[in-house]
Motif scaffolding. Structure first.
Motif, PDB file in Angstrom:
ATOM      1  N   GLY A  77      69.564  36.198  47.044  1.00 56.01           N
ATOM      2  CA  GLY A  77      70.665  36.203  46.091  1.00 56.01           C
ATOM      3  C   GLY A  77      70.281  36.940  44.818  1.00 56.01           C
ATOM      4  O   GLY A  77      69.100  37.183  44.548  1.00 56.01           O
ATOM      5  N   PHE A  78      71.278  37.330  44.043  1.00 55.90           N
ATOM      6  CA  PHE A  78      71.087  37.962  42.734  1.00 55.90           C
ATOM      7  C   PHE A  78      70.245  39.233  42.820  1.00 55.90           C
ATOM      8  O   PHE A  78      69.366  39.467  41.991  1.00 55.90           O
ATOM      9  CB  PHE A  78      70.517  36.945  41.733  1.00 55.90           C
ATOM     10  N   LEU A  79      70.522  40.049  43.870  1.00 54.58           N
ATOM     11  CA  LEU A  79      69.869  41.346  44.090  1.00 54.58           C
ATOM     12  C   LEU A  79      68.361  41.202  44.215  1.00 54.58           C
ATOM     13  O   LEU A  79      67.596  42.031  43.735  1.00 54.58           O
ATOM     14  CB  LEU A  79      70.238  42.342  42.984  1.00 54.58           C
ATOM     15  N   GLY A  80      67.925  40.150  44.901  1.00 54.27           N
ATOM     16  CA  GLY A  80      66.502  39.894  45.080  1.00 54.27           C
ATOM     17  C   GLY A  80      66.098  39.949  46.538  1.00 54.27           C
ATOM     18  O   GLY A  80      66.910  40.033  47.443  1.00 54.27           O
ATOM     19  N   GLY A  81      64.801  39.880  46.762  1.00 56.32           N
ATOM     20  CA  GLY A  81      64.260  39.902  48.124  1.00 56.32           C
ATOM     21  C   GLY A  81      64.138  41.319  48.646  1.00 56.32           C
ATOM     22  O   GLY A  81      64.112  42.291  47.888  1.00 56.32           O
ATOM     23  N   ASN A  82      64.053  41.439  49.967  1.00 61.00           N
ATOM     24  CA  ASN A  82      63.984  42.757  50.605  1.00 61.00           C
ATOM     25  C   ASN A  82      65.288  43.498  50.369  1.00 61.00           C
ATOM     26  O   ASN A  82      66.344  42.886  50.234  1.00 61.00           O
ATOM     27  CB  ASN A  82      63.741  42.609  52.110  1.00 61.00           C
ATOM     28  N   GLN A  83      65.204  44.835  50.347  1.00 62.23           N
ATOM     29  CA  GLN A  83      66.376  45.669  50.059  1.00 62.23           C
ATOM     30  C   GLN A  83      66.603  46.648  51.202  1.00 62.23           C
ATOM     31  O   GLN A  83      65.672  47.282  51.685  1.00 62.23           O
ATOM     32  CB  GLN A  83      66.144  46.424  48.750  1.00 62.23           C
ATOM     33  N   LEU A  84      67.857  46.757  51.627  1.00 65.09           N
ATOM     34  CA  LEU A  84      68.273  47.705  52.654  1.00 65.09           C
ATOM     35  C   LEU A  84      69.271  48.658  52.029  1.00 65.09           C
ATOM     36  O   LEU A  84      70.230  48.229  51.382  1.00 65.09           O
ATOM     37  CB  LEU A  84      68.920  46.966  53.831  1.00 65.09           C
ATOM     38  N   CYS A  85      69.070  49.964  52.206  1.00 69.19           N
ATOM     39  CA  CYS A  85      69.968  50.979  51.659  1.00 69.19           C
ATOM     40  C   CYS A  85      70.622  51.711  52.823  1.00 69.19           C
ATOM     41  O   CYS A  85      69.934  52.283  53.667  1.00 69.19           O
ATOM     42  CB  CYS A  85      69.188  51.963  50.786  1.00 69.19           C
ATOM     43  N   LEU A  86      71.958  51.688  52.874  1.00 68.44           N
ATOM     44  CA  LEU A  86      72.717  52.315  53.956  1.00 68.44           C
ATOM     45  C   LEU A  86      73.539  53.477  53.416  1.00 68.44           C
ATOM     46  O   LEU A  86      74.049  53.416  52.303  1.00 68.44           O
ATOM     47  CB  LEU A  86      73.661  51.302  54.604  1.00 68.44           C
ATOM     48  N   TYR A  87      73.713  54.498  54.252  1.00 68.52           N
ATOM     49  CA  TYR A  87      74.438  55.707  53.863  1.00 68.52           C
ATOM     50  C   TYR A  87      75.571  56.003  54.801  1.00 68.52           C
ATOM     51  O   TYR A  87      75.476  55.780  55.998  1.00 68.52           O
ATOM     52  CB  TYR A  87      73.500  56.924  53.914  1.00 68.52           C
ATOM     53  N   ARG A  88      76.627  56.589  54.248  1.00 67.56           N
ATOM     54  CA  ARG A  88      77.691  57.205  55.026  1.00 67.56           C
ATOM     55  C   ARG A  88      77.454  58.703  54.922  1.00 67.56           C
ATOM     56  O   ARG A  88      77.274  59.242  53.837  1.00 67.56           O
ATOM     57  CB  ARG A  88      79.064  56.846  54.448  1.00 67.56           C
TER      58      ARG A  88
END
Length: 175
Positions: A77-88
């Motif tokens: 929560g609150f933009l924490g932890g692991n991050q995944l970035c997806l693209y179109r």
């Protein structure tokens, strides 16, 4: 995770679909300070977008988490932890990512399906939905669904306790 000097480390996974339709993935580790700099850059991109079209809003071919058309997903929560970035892909009007095919770092190995707890959209709107992609069917209540607008920041995403297929699909579109 922390580096020897004690600074918190963040795992970022960047995913995009190749021209052949295959998911391509790159994972890297950055410091919390580097991530905070990306957060400031994203806020500047959002503010720039509200001023109207400009050269800064042309989709970039650079594939990293600081690209303005990336959807940022977090397993905390609150933009924490692991991050995944997806693209179109900029030439496509819509993109769909099966989060069950994308692995999260850590043990035991788990996918991103049902793991998203917060997000920050880039210049695309979209949704997180509970879908069965083989017959191309998405479900409504009680299945979890979370829509989002371009540049929207959702600091906590509620999931239905005990529902086995909490959002397992991310949709991005230019509308």
């Amino acid at each position: 995770m922390q580096e020897p000097g004690g600074e918190e480390l963040i795992t970022q996974t960047i995913v995009w679909e190749s021209d052949a339709g295959e998911l391509e993935t790159r994972t890297r580790v950055i410091t919390r300070a580097e991530q905070q700099a990306q957060f400031r850059a994203r806020e500047a991109q959002r503010q720039s977008a509200s001023l109207g079209p400009s050269a800064a809003q042309i989709p970039s071919l650079i594939i990293d988490c600081n690209n303005q058309n990336a959807l940022w997903l977090f397993d905390g929560g609150f933009l924490g932890g692991n991050q995944l970035c997806l693209y179109r892909n900029p030439v496509d009007s819509i993109a769909v990512a099966d989060l069950g095919r994308i692995l999260r770092p850590g043990l035991p190995i788990q996918s991103w399906a049902g793991a998203v707890r917060s997000l920050w959209a880039g210049m695309d709107s979209g949704n997180l939905a509970t879908c069965d992609l083989v017959p191309a069917r998405c479900y409504t209540a009680p299945a979890p669904y979370q829509g989002f607008d371009a540049w929207e920041k959702l600091e906590y995403i509620y999931t239905t306790p005990g529902y086995p297929t909490s959002p397992n699909t991310a949709w991005l579109d230019i509308y």
